[in-house]
Design an enzyme around this catalytic site. Sequence first.
Site, PDB file in Angstrom:
ATOM      1  N   ARG A   1     -14.367  10.402  -2.168  1.00 39.47           N
ATOM      2  CA  ARG A   1     -13.397  11.359  -1.584  1.00 39.47           C
ATOM      3  C   ARG A   1     -13.662  12.696  -1.392  1.00 39.47           C
ATOM      4  O   ARG A   1     -14.384  13.249  -2.228  1.00 39.47           O
ATOM      5  CB  ARG A   1     -12.167  10.936  -2.570  1.00 39.47           C
ATOM      6  CG  ARG A   1     -11.574   9.621  -2.405  1.00 39.47           C
ATOM      7  CD  ARG A   1     -10.816   9.266  -0.855  1.00 39.47           C
ATOM      8  NE  ARG A   1     -10.192   8.094  -0.925  1.00 39.47           N
ATOM      9  CZ  ARG A   1     -10.660   7.160  -0.179  1.00 39.47           C
ATOM     10  NH1 ARG A   1     -11.783   7.086   0.133  1.00 39.47           N
ATOM     11  NH2 ARG A   1      -9.813   6.028   0.015  1.00 39.47           N
TER      12      ARG A   1
ATOM     13  N   GLU B   1      -8.150  15.384   5.870  1.00 35.05           N
ATOM     14  CA  GLU B   1      -8.722  14.789   6.692  1.00 35.05           C
ATOM     15  C   GLU B   1      -7.578  14.523   7.784  1.00 35.05           C
ATOM     16  O   GLU B   1      -6.367  14.448   7.384  1.00 35.05           O
ATOM     17  CB  GLU B   1      -8.949  13.241   6.376  1.00 35.05           C
ATOM     18  CG  GLU B   1     -10.292  13.344   5.550  1.00 35.05           C
ATOM     19  CD  GLU B   1     -10.994  12.157   5.060  1.00 35.05           C
ATOM     20  OE1 GLU B   1     -10.437  10.916   5.480  1.00 35.05           O
ATOM     21  OE2 GLU B   1     -11.827  12.078   4.061  1.00 35.05           O
TER      22      GLU B   1
ATOM     23  N   HIS C   1     -14.636   9.834   8.386  1.00 39.36           N
ATOM     24  CA  HIS C   1     -14.290   8.900   7.582  1.00 39.36           C
ATOM     25  C   HIS C   1     -14.605   7.323   8.155  1.00 39.36           C
ATOM     26  O   HIS C   1     -13.745   6.586   8.202  1.00 39.36           O
ATOM     27  CB  HIS C   1     -12.907   8.895   7.111  1.00 39.36           C
ATOM     28  CG  HIS C   1     -12.562   8.272   5.696  1.00 39.36           C
ATOM     29  ND1 HIS C   1     -11.790   8.759   4.714  1.00 39.36           N
ATOM     30  CD2 HIS C   1     -13.114   7.219   5.341  1.00 39.36           C
ATOM     31  CE1 HIS C   1     -11.826   7.881   3.930  1.00 39.36           C
ATOM     32  NE2 HIS C   1     -12.327   6.856   3.910  1.00 39.36           N
TER      33      HIS C   1
END
Length: 324
Positions: free
Chosen positions: A237, A266, A285
């Site tokens: 993360r 993000e 991601h």
Amino acid sequence: MKPSIILYKALPEDLAHRLTEHFTVTQVPNLQPETVEQYADAFANAEGLLGSTEQVGSELLAKMPKLRAASTISVGYDAFDVDALNAKKILLMHTPTVLTETVADTIMALVLSSARRVVEVAERVKKGEWTKGIGPDWFGVDVHHKTLGIIGMGRIGLAVAQRAHFGFGMPILYNARRQHEEAETRFQARYCDLDSLLKESDFVVLVLPYSEQTHHLINAEKFAIMKSSAIFINAGRGAVVDENAMIDALKNGEIHAAGLDVFEQEPLSVDSPLLTLPNVVAVPHIGSATHETRYGMAACAVENLIDALNGRVEKNCVNPQVAP
Ligand code: 8YV
């Protein structure tokens, strides 16, 4: 009467159908306050919640007084306020196994592309710069037989160790909350404290989940310990890393390069200095983002919700202790 649920992520048709066999489904575009207001009755009556990525905290839970189970299409559950769920005895289900191999593949892609500068040199070819035999300014660094340090030896860490050990002959160091016998016997992985791992590794792979304990675990001080030739990979993360400190470390040559799948914010801002650094491979991601794996995760999350609302919490449950 079938229990009512809120679905906040589009599902493949067959999985959406499977849900409607068990539940009365209200599909909503997101969990933003305007949406909750617009579908107030559906939220007020929902016993189940299924989706991913959006934040689920006490404010939302207050709008869902009948909620009994939430099911996330992800392994990570940092988007959920678990204490708030526990307080209301709401089960939280996740998808811990189905994405392991795919995320490990992504991590190896980041290792290889940052070491061998795959993205950068491919761009140069597209720009027409490959006009003669290439020289050192196109060269990368070796991956095979280099030391790989893995921070977080869960399922994904193990799958990375397997690839690195058998595929690339890499010595493996790891740091985790506890020693991992399987990693040590199968892949000759060596347990290290965090600072020793950072000091000795040529590649540092971070696969930790986010929590208050892991917030900015990798900060300026930690980058300063790493080799100046080190390549740093984050597929856990974003906020486990102090991103500004990482940018400084990359700019100042404290580390050689980075391969990043996750970011503090993000989607990553187009203005992020990370995007101006040639020694950064930044991907959006994509850890689990293959057709097969995303389907598998969604299917798992659907079954998890059916299980949870029928009192079955033997697997994939984050907080089985709150089960009735
Ligand atoms: C998810 C992830 O796909 O599972 C996780 O925790 O980070 C990704 O694989 C992402 O959260 C979107 O669902």
